[in-house]
Enzyme design. Structure first.
Site, PDB file in Angstrom:
ATOM      1  N   GLU A 194      39.699  43.853   2.267  1.00 17.82           N
ATOM      2  CA  GLU A 194      40.358  45.163   2.311  1.00 17.82           C
ATOM      3  C   GLU A 194      41.477  45.142   1.291  1.00 17.82           C
ATOM      4  O   GLU A 194      42.203  44.143   1.175  1.00 17.82           O
ATOM      5  CB  GLU A 194      40.911  45.441   3.704  1.00 17.82           C
ATOM      6  CG  GLU A 194      41.723  46.729   3.834  1.00 17.82           C
ATOM      7  CD  GLU A 194      42.248  46.943   5.250  1.00 17.82           C
ATOM      8  OE1 GLU A 194      41.502  46.618   6.208  1.00 17.82           O
ATOM      9  OE2 GLU A 194      43.397  47.403   5.402  1.00 17.82           O
TER      10      GLU A 194
ATOM     11  N   GLU B 132      50.474  51.655   1.900  1.00 19.37           N
ATOM     12  CA  GLU B 132      50.627  52.058   3.295  1.00 19.37           C
ATOM     13  C   GLU B 132      52.107  52.274   3.564  1.00 19.37           C
ATOM     14  O   GLU B 132      52.958  51.560   3.023  1.00 19.37           O
ATOM     15  CB  GLU B 132      50.114  50.976   4.247  1.00 19.37           C
ATOM     16  CG  GLU B 132      48.620  50.766   4.249  1.00 19.37           C
ATOM     17  CD  GLU B 132      48.220  49.702   5.257  1.00 19.37           C
ATOM     18  OE1 GLU B 132      47.771  50.063   6.361  1.00 19.37           O
ATOM     19  OE2 GLU B 132      48.394  48.502   4.935  1.00 19.37           O
TER      20      GLU B 132
END
Length: 278
Positions: A159, A164
């Site tokens: 990933e 974020e």
């Protein structure tokens, strides 16, 4: 004063030399430096883009809704143009507490992905976006391996979290997940905190090569994750095509509960561009 400066310099040199080489390299990897992601653009060819300049739904030839599932980030995703839409200038991903007849979810949020429409192996990604902060908010710009995943379930096939943000933090997170750096609770040791302009658009990007993944914020290099010599798929599953995800999530997992007074949350994406090195 000159003698004091010389003494201080010698002490700093001795301290630096005492740091193990591997740890010193990691410290260097974590330090921002003015290495622009946009440097030498002549060597990059645009292979995918969306400027989000229309109104209404997103371009279905490039994206699909990210479906609601059981993970924290997709717990409240809602496949509706009320939560993912273009306003003529941006893609808007929204989260609120509206009541939807027949839908028992407490909150509703928006996300899209390019899986089955577009994926790529190695290149440069740049995304210009801004978002509203709030307790329980979790906007993200990230990448996952195209299905079927070559090395097994998450996190083994990798990933790449380009950006974020959680709650009201004064920084964003650049993070890698795989079988080597992700622990049983889902945390990663391959992560970096980067400052950003909270009230404005920011440019988030990576340069992904066969040997490294470099993270950038506003064209400033933030962090590099390197492929190790003789790496197994646990440390480097990043040799398969990945697709893009844009989402506004929250209220579960990492950010914790939502303060309803902070709603609605939203992330506005000005554009997405992906380049291949020529």
């Amino acid at each position: 004063m000159r003698e004091a400066n010389l003494l201080l310099g010698c002490l700093l040199l001795l301290l630096t030399c005492s740091i193990p080489v591997a740890h010193a390299q990691q410290l260097l990897n974590d330090q921002p430096n003015p290495k622009p992601a946009s440097a030498d653009m002549a060597k990059w060819k645009l292979i995918f883009s969306d400027e989000f300049n229309s109104k209404g739904s997103f371009d279905a030839s490039k994206w699909t809704y990210s479906p609601r599932q059981g993970s924290a980030w997709n717990k409240y995703l809602t496949s509706s143009s009320n939560y993912v839409y273009q306003d003529g200038k941006n893609l808007v991903l929204k989260m609120d507490k509206a009541v939807i007849p027949g839908d028992t979810a407490i909150y509703h949020s928006g996300g899209i992905q390019s899986s089955s429409k577009f994926s790529f192996l190695y290149g440069k990604v740049e995304v210009r976006a801004k978002f509203k902060i709030g307790q329980g908010s979790w906007p993200a710009i990230w990448m996952m391996p195209e299905r079927p995943a070559a090395y097994g379930g998450w996190p083994n096939s990798g990933e790449i979290d380009i950006m974020e943000h959680v709650n009201k933090e004064e920084f964003i997170h650049n993070t890698i997940h795989n079988g080597a750096v992700t622990n049983a609770s889902g945390g990663s040791t391959a992560t970096h905190r980067a400052t950003y302009h909270a009230d404005d658009y920011n440019l988030y990007g990576i340069i992904w090569s066969p040997s490294s993944i470099e993270f950038y914020v506003n064209n400033v290099h933030q962090y590099t994750y390197f492929k190790e010599a003789g790496a197994s798929s646990a440390q480097w599953p990043f040799d398969k095509p990945f697709y893009l995800i844009l989402n506004q999530s929250g209220g579960a997992g990492w950010p914790g509960p939502i303060t309803d007074e902070d709603l609605p949350f939203h992330m506005q994406v000005d554009w997405v561009r992906v380049y291949k090195q020529e």
